[in-house]
Design a protein around this motif. Structure first.
Motif, mmCIF file in Angstrom:
data_model
loop_
_atom_site.group_PDB
_atom_site.id
_atom_site.type_symbol
_atom_site.label_atom_id
_atom_site.label_comp_id
_atom_site.label_asym_id
_atom_site.label_seq_id
_atom_site.Cartn_x
_atom_site.Cartn_y
_atom_site.Cartn_z
ATOM 1 N N THR A 47 0.804 -1.230 0.000
ATOM 2 C CA THR A 47 0.000 0.000 0.000
ATOM 3 C C THR A 47 0.832 1.275 0.000
ATOM 4 O O THR A 47 0.322 2.344 -0.338
ATOM 5 C CB THR A 47 -0.932 0.045 1.221
ATOM 6 O OG1 THR A 47 -0.149 0.249 2.413
ATOM 7 C CG2 THR A 47 -1.756 -1.232 1.357
ATOM 8 N N GLY B 107 -0.321 4.629 1.189
ATOM 9 C CA GLY B 107 -0.953 5.605 0.303
ATOM 10 C C GLY B 107 0.066 6.397 -0.500
ATOM 11 O O GLY B 107 -0.256 6.950 -1.538
ATOM 12 N N THR C 21 -4.579 6.442 -3.345
ATOM 13 C CA THR C 21 -4.867 5.047 -3.660
ATOM 14 C C THR C 21 -4.020 4.133 -2.791
ATOM 15 O O THR C 21 -2.885 4.468 -2.453
ATOM 16 C CB THR C 21 -4.598 4.730 -5.144
ATOM 17 O OG1 THR C 21 -4.885 3.334 -5.372
ATOM 18 C CG2 THR C 21 -3.149 5.019 -5.529
ATOM 19 N N ARG D 143 -4.263 0.790 -3.814
ATOM 20 C CA ARG D 143 -4.153 -0.267 -4.817
ATOM 21 C C ARG D 143 -4.577 -1.628 -4.263
ATOM 22 O O ARG D 143 -3.937 -2.644 -4.514
ATOM 23 C CB ARG D 143 -2.732 -0.318 -5.388
ATOM 24 C CG ARG D 143 -2.345 0.948 -6.135
ATOM 25 C CD ARG D 143 -0.863 0.986 -6.441
ATOM 26 N NE ARG D 143 -0.089 1.031 -5.219
ATOM 27 C CZ ARG D 143 1.127 0.506 -5.099
ATOM 28 N NH1 ARG D 143 1.698 -0.096 -6.110
ATOM 29 N NH2 ARG D 143 1.780 0.602 -3.950
ATOM 30 N N ARG E 9 -11.410 -2.795 1.244
ATOM 31 C CA ARG E 9 -11.214 -1.597 2.062
ATOM 32 C C ARG E 9 -10.499 -1.965 3.356
ATOM 33 O O ARG E 9 -11.018 -2.712 4.186
ATOM 34 C CB ARG E 9 -12.561 -0.937 2.371
ATOM 35 C CG ARG E 9 -12.444 0.369 3.129
ATOM 36 C CD ARG E 9 -13.820 0.898 3.470
ATOM 37 N NE ARG E 9 -13.746 2.145 4.204
ATOM 38 C CZ ARG E 9 -13.764 3.340 3.641
ATOM 39 N NH1 ARG E 9 -13.840 3.434 2.316
ATOM 40 N NH2 ARG E 9 -13.693 4.435 4.362
#
Length: 272
Positions: free
Chosen positions: A205, A208, A219, A221, A225
Protein backbone atom coordinates in the motif's frame (compact mmCIF):
# COMPACT_ATOMS: atom_id res chain seq x y z
CA UNK A 1 -2.41 16.79 15.15
CA UNK A 2 -0.66 17.84 11.96
CA UNK A 3 -2.92 17.61 8.94
CA UNK A 4 -0.17 18.22 6.44
CA UNK A 5 3.41 17.12 6.68
CA UNK A 6 6.13 18.66 4.59
CA UNK A 7 6.43 16.77 1.29
CA UNK A 8 9.69 14.87 0.96
CA UNK A 9 11.50 12.85 -1.64
CA UNK A 10 11.57 9.07 -1.39
CA UNK A 11 15.21 9.19 -0.29
CA UNK A 12 14.24 10.15 3.25
CA UNK A 13 15.24 7.36 5.68
CA UNK A 14 12.35 5.14 6.80
CA UNK A 15 11.02 5.40 10.32
CA UNK A 16 10.99 2.30 12.53
CA UNK A 17 7.53 1.26 13.67
CA UNK A 18 7.43 -1.04 16.70
CA UNK A 19 4.57 -3.29 17.81
CA UNK A 20 4.10 -5.77 20.64
CA UNK A 21 1.41 -8.31 19.86
CA UNK A 22 0.12 -10.62 22.60
CA UNK A 23 -0.94 -14.09 21.46
CA UNK A 24 -2.09 -17.19 23.31
CA UNK A 25 -1.04 -19.75 20.67
CA UNK A 26 2.64 -18.94 20.45
CA UNK A 27 4.72 -21.89 21.73
CA UNK A 28 6.80 -21.20 24.83
CA UNK A 29 9.98 -21.92 22.84
CA UNK A 30 9.19 -18.89 20.65
CA UNK A 31 8.43 -16.62 23.59
CA UNK A 32 9.03 -12.96 22.69
CA UNK A 33 9.69 -13.75 19.02
CA UNK A 34 11.06 -10.73 17.15
CA UNK A 35 10.23 -10.12 13.47
CA UNK A 36 11.70 -7.48 11.19
CA UNK A 37 9.41 -6.67 8.26
CA UNK A 38 10.72 -4.79 5.21
CA UNK A 39 8.76 -4.23 2.03
CA UNK A 40 8.45 -2.28 -1.21
CA UNK A 41 12.10 -1.43 -1.77
CA UNK A 42 11.55 -0.85 -5.51
CA UNK A 43 15.27 -0.90 -6.23
CA UNK A 44 15.88 0.09 -9.85
CA UNK A 45 19.31 1.68 -9.77
CA UNK A 46 22.63 1.64 -7.97
CA UNK A 47 23.07 3.56 -5.69
CA UNK A 48 19.50 3.58 -4.38
CA UNK A 49 18.05 4.95 -1.15
CA UNK A 50 16.38 1.61 -0.33
CA UNK A 51 19.78 -0.12 -0.45
CA UNK A 52 21.09 2.54 1.91
CA UNK A 53 18.16 1.85 4.25
CA UNK A 54 19.04 -1.85 4.26
CA UNK A 55 22.68 -0.98 4.98
CA UNK A 56 21.51 0.76 8.17
CA UNK A 57 19.80 -2.46 9.30
CA UNK A 58 22.96 -4.57 9.06
CA UNK A 59 23.53 -6.60 12.21
CA UNK A 60 20.02 -6.03 13.58
CA UNK A 61 19.68 -9.79 14.33
CA UNK A 62 15.90 -10.28 14.64
CA UNK A 63 14.61 -13.81 15.10
CA UNK A 64 12.88 -13.65 11.70
CA UNK A 65 13.41 -11.38 8.71
CA UNK A 66 10.48 -11.00 6.33
CA UNK A 67 10.79 -9.25 2.95
CA UNK A 68 7.23 -8.72 1.76
CA UNK A 69 7.71 -8.12 -1.96
CA UNK A 70 8.23 -5.40 -4.58
CA UNK A 71 11.93 -5.66 -3.89
CA UNK A 72 13.19 -4.59 -7.32
CA UNK A 73 12.18 -2.62 -10.39
CA UNK A 74 14.99 -4.22 -12.37
CA UNK A 75 16.05 -7.82 -11.75
CA UNK A 76 19.71 -6.86 -12.18
CA UNK A 77 19.60 -5.51 -8.62
CA UNK A 78 18.14 -8.51 -6.81
CA UNK A 79 21.61 -9.66 -5.71
CA UNK A 80 22.23 -6.22 -4.19
CA UNK A 81 19.06 -6.67 -2.16
CA UNK A 82 19.88 -10.25 -1.17
CA UNK A 83 23.38 -9.31 -0.04
CA UNK A 84 22.02 -6.61 2.25
CA UNK A 85 19.19 -8.73 3.64
CA UNK A 86 21.78 -11.38 4.57
CA UNK A 87 23.75 -8.79 6.57
CA UNK A 88 20.73 -8.29 8.83
CA UNK A 89 21.56 -11.79 10.12
CA UNK A 90 18.18 -13.14 11.21
CA UNK A 91 18.62 -15.82 13.86
CA UNK A 92 15.93 -18.25 12.63
CA UNK A 93 16.00 -17.35 8.95
CA UNK A 94 15.09 -14.81 6.29
CA UNK A 95 12.07 -15.28 4.04
CA UNK A 96 10.64 -13.40 1.08
CA UNK A 97 7.60 -13.27 -1.18
CA UNK A 98 7.27 -11.56 -4.55
CA UNK A 99 5.14 -8.52 -5.30
CA UNK A 100 3.56 -7.33 -8.51
CA UNK A 101 6.57 -5.13 -9.40
CA UNK A 102 8.93 -8.09 -8.99
CA UNK A 103 6.90 -10.22 -11.40
CA UNK A 104 5.95 -7.59 -13.97
CA UNK A 105 7.57 -4.28 -14.86
CA UNK A 106 8.89 -1.92 -17.45
CA UNK A 107 10.86 -3.65 -20.21
CA UNK A 108 14.65 -3.61 -19.92
CA UNK A 109 16.98 -3.46 -22.92
CA UNK A 110 15.98 -3.79 -26.56
CA UNK A 111 12.35 -4.92 -26.86
CA UNK A 112 9.53 -4.36 -29.38
CA UNK A 113 8.01 -0.89 -29.16
CA UNK A 114 4.58 -2.33 -28.43
CA UNK A 115 5.77 -4.21 -25.31
CA UNK A 116 4.61 -2.13 -22.34
CA UNK A 117 5.31 -4.67 -19.59
CA UNK A 118 7.90 -7.37 -19.19
CA UNK A 119 7.30 -10.63 -17.35
CA UNK A 120 10.28 -11.46 -15.16
CA UNK A 121 11.73 -14.86 -14.36
CA UNK A 122 10.77 -15.41 -10.72
CA UNK A 123 12.81 -18.64 -10.51
CA UNK A 124 15.91 -16.64 -11.47
CA UNK A 125 15.11 -14.01 -8.84
CA UNK A 126 14.50 -16.76 -6.29
CA UNK A 127 17.88 -18.34 -7.06
CA UNK A 128 19.61 -14.96 -6.64
CA UNK A 129 18.11 -14.56 -3.15
CA UNK A 130 18.86 -18.18 -2.25
CA UNK A 131 22.53 -17.51 -2.99
CA UNK A 132 22.44 -15.13 -0.01
CA UNK A 133 20.47 -17.48 2.25
CA UNK A 134 17.08 -15.84 1.67
CA UNK A 135 14.30 -18.40 1.19
CA UNK A 136 11.44 -17.42 -1.13
CA UNK A 137 7.99 -18.76 -0.28
CA UNK A 138 5.80 -18.74 -3.40
CA UNK A 139 2.52 -20.46 -2.55
CA UNK A 140 4.27 -22.78 -0.13
CA UNK A 141 5.14 -23.06 3.54
CA UNK A 142 8.05 -23.81 5.79
CA UNK A 143 8.08 -25.14 9.34
CA UNK A 144 10.59 -23.96 11.93
CA UNK A 145 11.33 -25.91 15.10
CA UNK A 146 12.89 -24.61 18.31
CA UNK A 147 13.34 -27.02 21.22
CA UNK A 148 10.84 -29.36 19.58
CA UNK A 149 8.14 -26.67 19.22
CA UNK A 150 6.92 -25.85 15.69
CA UNK A 151 5.99 -22.59 13.95
CA UNK A 152 4.77 -22.32 10.34
CA UNK A 153 5.43 -19.56 7.80
CA UNK A 154 3.19 -19.57 4.74
CA UNK A 155 4.00 -17.47 1.66
CA UNK A 156 1.31 -16.48 -0.85
CA UNK A 157 1.78 -15.32 -4.43
CA UNK A 158 0.67 -11.82 -5.38
CA UNK A 159 -3.08 -11.34 -5.73
CA UNK A 160 -2.68 -8.22 -7.88
CA UNK A 161 -1.42 -10.36 -10.78
CA UNK A 162 -3.46 -13.46 -9.99
CA UNK A 163 -0.46 -15.41 -8.72
CA UNK A 164 -1.99 -16.31 -5.35
CA UNK A 165 -2.82 -20.01 -4.86
CA UNK A 166 -3.93 -20.43 -1.26
CA UNK A 167 -4.75 -24.11 -1.74
CA UNK A 168 -1.15 -24.79 -2.71
CA UNK A 169 0.24 -22.42 -0.09
CA UNK A 170 -1.60 -24.14 2.76
CA UNK A 171 -1.10 -27.71 1.60
CA UNK A 172 0.31 -29.66 4.51
CA UNK A 173 -0.12 -26.75 6.95
CA UNK A 174 -1.26 -27.92 10.38
CA UNK A 175 -4.04 -25.67 11.78
CA UNK A 176 -2.96 -26.61 15.29
CA UNK A 177 0.45 -24.94 14.78
CA UNK A 178 1.06 -21.18 15.12
CA UNK A 179 1.00 -19.81 11.57
CA UNK A 180 2.39 -16.60 10.06
CA UNK A 181 1.18 -15.72 6.56
CA UNK A 182 3.34 -13.49 4.35
CA UNK A 183 1.51 -11.95 1.39
CA UNK A 184 2.63 -8.86 -0.51
CA UNK A 185 -0.91 -7.56 -0.99
CA UNK A 186 -3.06 -7.38 2.17
CA UNK A 187 -6.09 -8.32 0.04
CA UNK A 188 -5.03 -11.92 0.77
CA UNK A 189 -6.13 -11.49 4.39
CA UNK A 190 -9.72 -11.06 3.16
CA UNK A 191 -9.65 -14.30 1.17
CA UNK A 192 -8.48 -16.81 3.76
CA UNK A 193 -11.90 -18.30 4.41
CA UNK A 194 -11.76 -20.64 7.39
CA UNK A 195 -8.01 -21.17 7.21
CA UNK A 196 -6.34 -20.63 10.56
CA UNK A 197 -3.77 -17.83 10.46
CA UNK A 198 -2.38 -16.20 13.60
CA UNK A 199 -0.68 -13.25 11.89
CA UNK A 200 -0.50 -11.82 8.36
CA UNK A 201 2.42 -9.65 7.22
CA UNK A 202 2.08 -7.50 4.08
CA UNK A 203 3.18 -4.38 2.23
CA UNK A 204 2.00 -3.04 -1.15
CA UNK A 205 0.00 0.00 0.00
CA UNK A 206 2.94 2.39 0.61
CA UNK A 207 0.63 3.82 3.26
CA UNK A 208 -0.95 5.60 0.30
CA UNK A 209 2.41 7.25 -0.56
CA UNK A 210 0.53 10.52 -1.16
CA UNK A 211 -2.20 11.27 1.37
CA UNK A 212 -4.05 14.58 1.19
CA UNK A 213 -5.56 16.43 4.17
CA UNK A 214 -9.29 15.69 4.62
CA UNK A 215 -9.11 13.33 1.63
CA UNK A 216 -6.69 10.63 2.72
CA UNK A 217 -4.61 8.35 0.50
CA UNK A 218 -5.06 8.83 -3.23
CA UNK A 219 -4.87 5.05 -3.66
CA UNK A 220 -3.87 1.95 -1.72
CA UNK A 221 -4.15 -0.27 -4.82
CA UNK A 222 -6.23 -2.85 -2.97
CA UNK A 223 -9.59 -4.36 -3.89
CA UNK A 224 -10.81 -4.52 -0.31
CA UNK A 225 -11.21 -1.60 2.06
CA UNK A 226 -8.52 -1.70 4.73
CA UNK A 227 -9.20 -0.37 8.25
CA UNK A 228 -6.21 1.97 7.74
CA UNK A 229 -3.52 2.57 5.09
CA UNK A 230 -0.75 0.73 6.98
CA UNK A 231 0.18 -0.45 10.45
CA UNK A 232 -1.36 -2.99 12.82
CA UNK A 233 -5.00 -3.72 12.06
CA UNK A 234 -7.53 -6.54 12.27
CA UNK A 235 -9.16 -8.09 9.21
CA UNK A 236 -12.03 -10.48 9.88
CA UNK A 237 -10.76 -11.05 13.41
CA UNK A 238 -7.16 -11.76 12.46
CA UNK A 239 -4.20 -9.42 13.15
CA UNK A 240 -2.57 -7.98 10.03
CA UNK A 241 0.57 -5.83 9.94
CA UNK A 242 1.03 -3.78 6.76
CA UNK A 243 4.33 -1.97 6.21
CA UNK A 244 4.22 1.34 4.36
CA UNK A 245 7.41 0.21 2.66
CA UNK A 246 10.79 1.79 2.07
CA UNK A 247 10.71 2.92 -1.55
CA UNK A 248 8.32 4.75 -3.83
CA UNK A 249 6.70 4.02 -7.16
CA UNK A 250 5.62 6.41 -9.90
CA UNK A 251 6.89 9.66 -8.43
CA UNK A 252 9.76 9.72 -5.86
CA UNK A 253 7.57 11.54 -3.36
CA UNK A 254 5.73 10.77 -0.13
CA UNK A 255 3.21 13.00 1.59
CA UNK A 256 1.69 12.13 4.99
CA UNK A 257 2.81 8.54 4.38
CA UNK A 258 6.37 8.16 5.66
CA UNK A 259 8.47 5.18 4.62
CA UNK A 260 8.91 2.57 7.33
CA UNK A 261 10.36 -0.72 8.46
CA UNK A 262 8.45 -2.64 11.11
CA UNK A 263 9.75 -4.47 14.14
CA UNK A 264 7.21 -6.79 15.72
CA UNK A 265 7.54 -8.70 18.96
CA UNK A 266 5.13 -11.55 19.64
CA UNK A 267 4.49 -12.02 23.34
CA UNK A 268 3.03 -15.26 24.63
CA UNK A 269 0.18 -14.81 27.10
CA UNK A 270 -1.94 -17.24 29.10
CA UNK A 271 -5.05 -18.20 27.14
CA UNK A 272 -7.10 -17.80 30.30
Amino acid sequence: MKLLQEPFLGSRPPVTIQYRLPTARLPAAFESLSILLVSDLHVGSRPHHSLTALDRLAGARPDLLIAAGDLVENERFISDVGERLARIDARLGAFAVWGNHDALGKPQGQVPSWLRDETRSLPNLEAALAAHGIQTLTNRSVRLTVDGAPLQIVGAGDTHLGLCDLQAAFQGVDPAVFTVLVAHNPDTAFELGRRRVDLTLSGHTHGGQISLPFVGPLTLRTRYRLPQPSGLMYVRGRPVVVSAGVGTVGVPLRLNAPADVVTLRLVRVDAH
